[in-house]
Design a protein around this motif. Structure first.
Motif, PDB file in Angstrom:
ATOM      1  N   ASP A 242     -20.174 -84.021 -27.072  1.00 20.42           N
ATOM      2  CA  ASP A 242     -19.177 -83.135 -27.659  1.00 20.42           C
ATOM      3  C   ASP A 242     -17.895 -83.265 -26.845  1.00 20.42           C
ATOM      4  O   ASP A 242     -17.947 -83.165 -25.615  1.00 20.42           O
ATOM      5  N   PRO A 243     -16.739 -83.486 -27.478  1.00 20.65           N
ATOM      6  CA  PRO A 243     -15.507 -83.681 -26.707  1.00 20.65           C
ATOM      7  C   PRO A 243     -15.042 -82.427 -25.953  1.00 20.65           C
ATOM      8  O   PRO A 243     -14.348 -82.539 -24.940  1.00 20.65           O
ATOM      9  N   GLU A 244     -15.437 -81.250 -26.406  1.00 21.62           N
ATOM     10  CA  GLU A 244     -15.019 -80.018 -25.731  1.00 21.62           C
ATOM     11  C   GLU A 244     -15.991 -79.591 -24.639  1.00 21.62           C
ATOM     12  O   GLU A 244     -15.615 -78.884 -23.716  1.00 21.62           O
ATOM     13  N   VAL A 245     -17.252 -79.990 -24.764  1.00 22.19           N
ATOM     14  CA  VAL A 245     -18.276 -79.694 -23.767  1.00 22.19           C
ATOM     15  C   VAL A 245     -19.053 -80.984 -23.537  1.00 22.19           C
ATOM     16  O   VAL A 245     -20.112 -81.199 -24.135  1.00 22.19           O
TER      17      VAL A 245
ATOM     18  N   VAL B 286     -26.224 -84.051 -31.010  1.00 19.72           N
ATOM     19  CA  VAL B 286     -27.610 -83.755 -31.381  1.00 19.72           C
ATOM     20  C   VAL B 286     -28.058 -82.465 -30.680  1.00 19.72           C
ATOM     21  O   VAL B 286     -28.665 -81.593 -31.301  1.00 19.72           O
ATOM     22  N   ASP B 287     -27.746 -82.337 -29.375  1.00 21.41           N
ATOM     23  CA  ASP B 287     -28.093 -81.117 -28.623  1.00 21.41           C
ATOM     24  C   ASP B 287     -27.525 -79.867 -29.293  1.00 21.41           C
ATOM     25  O   ASP B 287     -28.173 -78.824 -29.332  1.00 21.41           O
ATOM     26  N   LEU B 288     -26.289 -79.976 -29.797  1.00 20.35           N
ATOM     27  CA  LEU B 288     -25.627 -78.825 -30.410  1.00 20.35           C
ATOM     28  C   LEU B 288     -26.102 -78.532 -31.829  1.00 20.35           C
ATOM     29  O   LEU B 288     -25.779 -77.491 -32.383  1.00 20.35           O
TER      30      LEU B 288
ATOM     31  N   ILE C 262     -28.781 -75.022 -31.707  1.00 19.40           N
ATOM     32  CA  ILE C 262     -28.687 -75.675 -30.401  1.00 19.40           C
ATOM     33  C   ILE C 262     -30.103 -75.851 -29.865  1.00 19.40           C
ATOM     34  O   ILE C 262     -30.895 -74.907 -29.841  1.00 19.40           O
ATOM     35  N   THR C 263     -30.421 -77.055 -29.437  1.00 20.81           N
ATOM     36  CA  THR C 263     -31.773 -77.325 -28.932  1.00 20.81           C
ATOM     37  C   THR C 263     -31.991 -76.623 -27.590  1.00 20.81           C
ATOM     38  O   THR C 263     -31.034 -76.253 -26.904  1.00 20.81           O
ATOM     39  N   ASP C 264     -33.253 -76.466 -27.224  1.00 13.07           N
ATOM     40  CA  ASP C 264     -33.571 -75.894 -25.912  1.00 13.07           C
ATOM     41  C   ASP C 264     -32.976 -76.758 -24.798  1.00 13.07           C
ATOM     42  O   ASP C 264     -32.451 -76.236 -23.817  1.00 13.07           O
ATOM     43  N   GLU C 265     -33.061 -78.066 -24.978  1.00 14.70           N
ATOM     44  CA  GLU C 265     -32.469 -78.985 -23.994  1.00 14.70           C
ATOM     45  C   GLU C 265     -30.954 -78.795 -23.928  1.00 14.70           C
ATOM     46  O   GLU C 265     -30.368 -78.806 -22.849  1.00 14.70           O
ATOM     47  N   GLY C 266     -30.339 -78.597 -25.082  1.00 14.73           N
ATOM     48  CA  GLY C 266     -28.899 -78.351 -25.119  1.00 14.73           C
ATOM     49  C   GLY C 266     -28.518 -77.069 -24.398  1.00 14.73           C
ATOM     50  O   GLY C 266     -27.517 -77.012 -23.680  1.00 14.73           O
ATOM     51  N   ARG C 267     -29.334 -76.030 -24.540  1.00 13.17           N
ATOM     52  CA  ARG C 267     -29.065 -74.757 -23.858  1.00 13.17           C
ATOM     53  C   ARG C 267     -29.144 -74.932 -22.333  1.00 13.17           C
ATOM     54  O   ARG C 267     -28.337 -74.390 -21.590  1.00 13.17           O
ATOM     55  N   GLU C 268     -30.129 -75.705 -21.890  1.00 12.13           N
ATOM     56  CA  GLU C 268     -30.247 -75.973 -20.453  1.00 12.13           C
ATOM     57  C   GLU C 268     -29.062 -76.789 -19.940  1.00 12.13           C
ATOM     58  O   GLU C 268     -28.569 -76.556 -18.831  1.00 12.13           O
TER      59      GLU C 268
ATOM     60  N   GLY D 239     -22.357 -74.911 -16.440  1.00  9.75           N
ATOM     61  CA  GLY D 239     -21.620 -73.699 -16.062  1.00  9.75           C
ATOM     62  C   GLY D 239     -21.225 -72.828 -17.237  1.00  9.75           C
ATOM     63  O   GLY D 239     -20.426 -71.914 -17.095  1.00  9.75           O
ATOM     64  N   ILE D 240     -21.795 -73.089 -18.397  1.00  7.01           N
ATOM     65  CA  ILE D 240     -21.538 -72.279 -19.590  1.00  7.01           C
ATOM     66  C   ILE D 240     -22.823 -71.538 -19.934  1.00  7.01           C
ATOM     67  O   ILE D 240     -23.883 -72.147 -20.056  1.00  7.01           O
TER      68      ILE D 240
END
Length: 180
Positions: free
Chosen positions: A36-39, A45-47, A108-114, A120-121
């Protein structure tokens, strides 16, 4: 692997190669590396932005739903997806945007949340549908010290999809990815 070295390893949508569903996991793997260009800590895919990958009219087609309809990064995301697929050997890759149903942080996947937390978000807490019905304020954990003693400083953080919070224990400011 470079695109020139892929011949014989996968079937792509190149005219000389057959198109098979066996290519779809490879395409998803390619997209798992499109950040993701902002994060840049999380992939599309994670998002949960990538909704579907398939073949249509002999070409790879990716269906995406932006995090919100006015997201300024949508065009950059579409281009990055297309470029990554083409580089992997999927020529004439097509990216289709669909706004219905609207994207939700539940995707958002669990992996994406981690990954968000490690970056830091603070990831969204709870389920978007449940919170929208009860209007409960979220319990936002500090991504640095994991404290739930946090306060919202501003409804908007570094982007419109995030709010700015501060931890009352470690005193660090941080973004919270809003639950929508």
């Amino acid at each position: 692997m470079r695109p020139g070295n892929l011949e014989g390893l996968i079937a792509t949508d190149q005219e000389s190669a057959p198109k098979t569903d066996k290519d779809l996991p490879f395409a998803r793997q390619v997209l798992a590396d499109v950040m993701d260009p902002e994060v840049p800590a999380v992939s599309v895919v994670d998002l949960g932005i990538v909704r579907d990958i398939g073949w249509q009219d002999g070409h790879i087609r990716v269906l995406i739903t932006p995090t919100y309809s006015g997201c300024p990064a949508t065009e950059a995301i579409e281009e990055a997806i297309r470029d990554a697929l083409i580089a992997a050997g999927f020529v004439q890759a097509e990216v289709i945007q669909r706004l219905d149903p609207a994207w939700t942080t539940d995707w958002i996947t669990d992996e994406g949340r981690e990954k968000l937390r490690a970056y830091g978000i603070s990831p969204p807490s709870g389920s978007a549908s449940k919170r929208s019905l009860t209007s409960e304020p979220p319990v936002v954990l500090c991504p640095i010290c994991n404290s739930d003693h946090t306060e919202r400083v501003s409804e908007f953080g570094s982007t419109a999809c995030k709010a700015l919070y501060r931890c009352c224990d470690c005193l660090e400011p941080f973004d919270y990815f809003k639950c929508i």
